[in-house]
Scaffold this active site. Sequence first.
Site, PDB file in Angstrom:
ATOM      1  N   ASP A 284      28.006  21.704  58.993  1.00 47.83           N
ATOM      2  CA  ASP A 284      28.810  20.333  58.869  1.00 47.83           C
ATOM      3  C   ASP A 284      27.894  19.590  58.278  1.00 47.83           C
ATOM      4  O   ASP A 284      26.790  19.884  57.728  1.00 47.83           O
ATOM      5  CB  ASP A 284      29.019  19.813  60.557  1.00 47.83           C
ATOM      6  CG  ASP A 284      30.263  18.999  60.555  1.00 47.83           C
ATOM      7  OD1 ASP A 284      30.581  18.025  59.553  1.00 47.83           O
ATOM      8  OD2 ASP A 284      30.611  18.897  61.788  1.00 47.83           O
ATOM      9  N   GLU A 469      35.482  11.080  65.035  1.00 44.40           N
ATOM     10  CA  GLU A 469      34.214  11.576  65.498  1.00 44.40           C
ATOM     11  C   GLU A 469      33.486  10.797  66.642  1.00 44.40           C
ATOM     12  O   GLU A 469      34.149  10.203  67.415  1.00 44.40           O
ATOM     13  CB  GLU A 469      33.138  11.841  64.316  1.00 44.40           C
ATOM     14  CG  GLU A 469      33.949  12.666  63.407  1.00 44.40           C
ATOM     15  CD  GLU A 469      32.772  13.109  62.048  1.00 44.40           C
ATOM     16  OE1 GLU A 469      31.762  13.320  62.469  1.00 44.40           O
ATOM     17  OE2 GLU A 469      33.331  13.514  61.106  1.00 44.40           O
TER      18      GLU A 469
END
Length: 579
Positions: A284, A469
Amino acid sequence: MVDVQCIWGSAQFDICAYDSKEAIITAFLKEMTLDEKIGQMTQSVWHNNVSPKIIQDRTIGSIIHTEGRTPGPKISDWVTTFDTFQSYALKTRLGIPLLIAVDAVHGQNTFEGAVIFPHNLGMGATRNYDLIRRAAEITAIETAGTGFNWTFSPVIAMPEHEHWGRVYEGFSEDVNVTTKALIASIQGHQGTHLKQRHTIAATAKHYLGDGATTGGKEGGNAIISDQALKDRYLPPYQAAVDMGIASIMVGFNSVNGTNMHQHEYLVQDVLKGQLGFDGVVVTDWLGGTRWGEPYTVINAGIDIAMQPANHDEFMAKLKATVLDGNVNMKRIDDAVARILGLKFDLGLFTDPFVKKELSALVGSTMHREVARQAVRESLVLLKSEANALPLKSTDKIAVVGEHANNSGLQSGGWSIHWQGQKHGYASATTILDGIHGFAPEAQYQPMGCTADMQASKVIAVVGELPYAEFMGDSTKLNLTQTQRKMITHCKSLGKQVIVVLISGRVMTVTDIINQSDAFIAAWLPGSEGAGVADFLFAANGFIPVGKLPTSWPDQYEDLPLAQDAEEALYPFGFGLNKY
């Protein structure tokens, strides 16, 4: 003989001298320098201190488009930009094509004018796996048509904690629904073979247990027993591997105290070993340096590091640890072989450039009709009393709430921008637009009901503001006081109140449900708000089909709520199938 262009790069490397994909990859590995190999293992953001010339000079193997500058307002701007980057990659010594990636998580959601589907939680509510496949297929077409060959989707997290800011990115808390949706999504994105021009590489994420962190904290720690690993968390990934998923992204989270970017047992031993994954494992954001030195990540089994602003640092540090023996060349060659294999599978050694014939389909009416179907099938009817629904065009209708006329609010995070936006975007249809298609005289009063209002039925469209997120991690899972007072006031005036909840997760709104005559969980429907109107007016004989992808809480104190919790207000799978 494999179907490829023969001559590549300034070295005029002839890959037609080899008779198979495997032989070509072996030949590349023998020819490549260490710098070229590390370049293939590095990904940067095209607009963040990276130019086509830097791609050429540093032999970087992949780029990503994300929050920040766009190539321009037109599809042709995007095509020209990414074809230019590709052309410079082809000017390197060996001319290895670029992987060009984007987070197209519910449609090509970074291009204003593309079709944006409901987020995965809504798609899971449809239980229509053919529709999920078709949505992924359209996403692949529109993503390829705007310049990309790789998407970081689907998310296959199984959210276990309602406070988590990424609940809406998962299809369901249920492992069986998640697995079926995942399979359909891979089939849509990747087709029967990645060399088909309408396909792109898909990515299952985030390996592993990202939806199971303690307290629902993004990037937190998930405590997972060996039995739970076997029964719950690995089966979707085994299905992804069996379906030939091209890549898998590791998560920000830790499992039993070890960050997934450094979890050699779960990545190298389990994913690549036990599950037999032979594709590409990618980090990520900033994952190659975020949790420690690059060698710890590469040795854990990661193949590509996403280094948006510090690719030079990552590459230099990784090279030093190869030279000093901390990283074995076999690990480097394994990573590069996987990356080259993906590029071959995508047909980039046959035609590396944007599939321009697909550009004309971006945002097409045909695609929007599928998204509109997805919206109406994703809505879950939790309450319907007093003949409030379905609406008729002859009803005296008012619409209240700012979410009713704002495509940004109805789409949530990962819509045009990373955190979404609080204003509308091009080519989208708002919920109010859709209602006016059935009842042109419907009043719109965003701030709520008034005493002189003629309407007898009020559609209150309320919900969360966009987030993504960690910005969505929250302990506030109720409506605002303003929204609650608005609904209460409308009801006090003797109106029938139909509440449409726009949210990325279940919310503790029992008081509002009790006040309403009808209550609809609409999730985050995306660009086609008319699908909500189809549901409200039972267009063409439509009847509700959506089923809860997670259980629904009665009160805040019950959170986190297990899938089979007896105290749930509505159990997992609930959804009325008649008005």
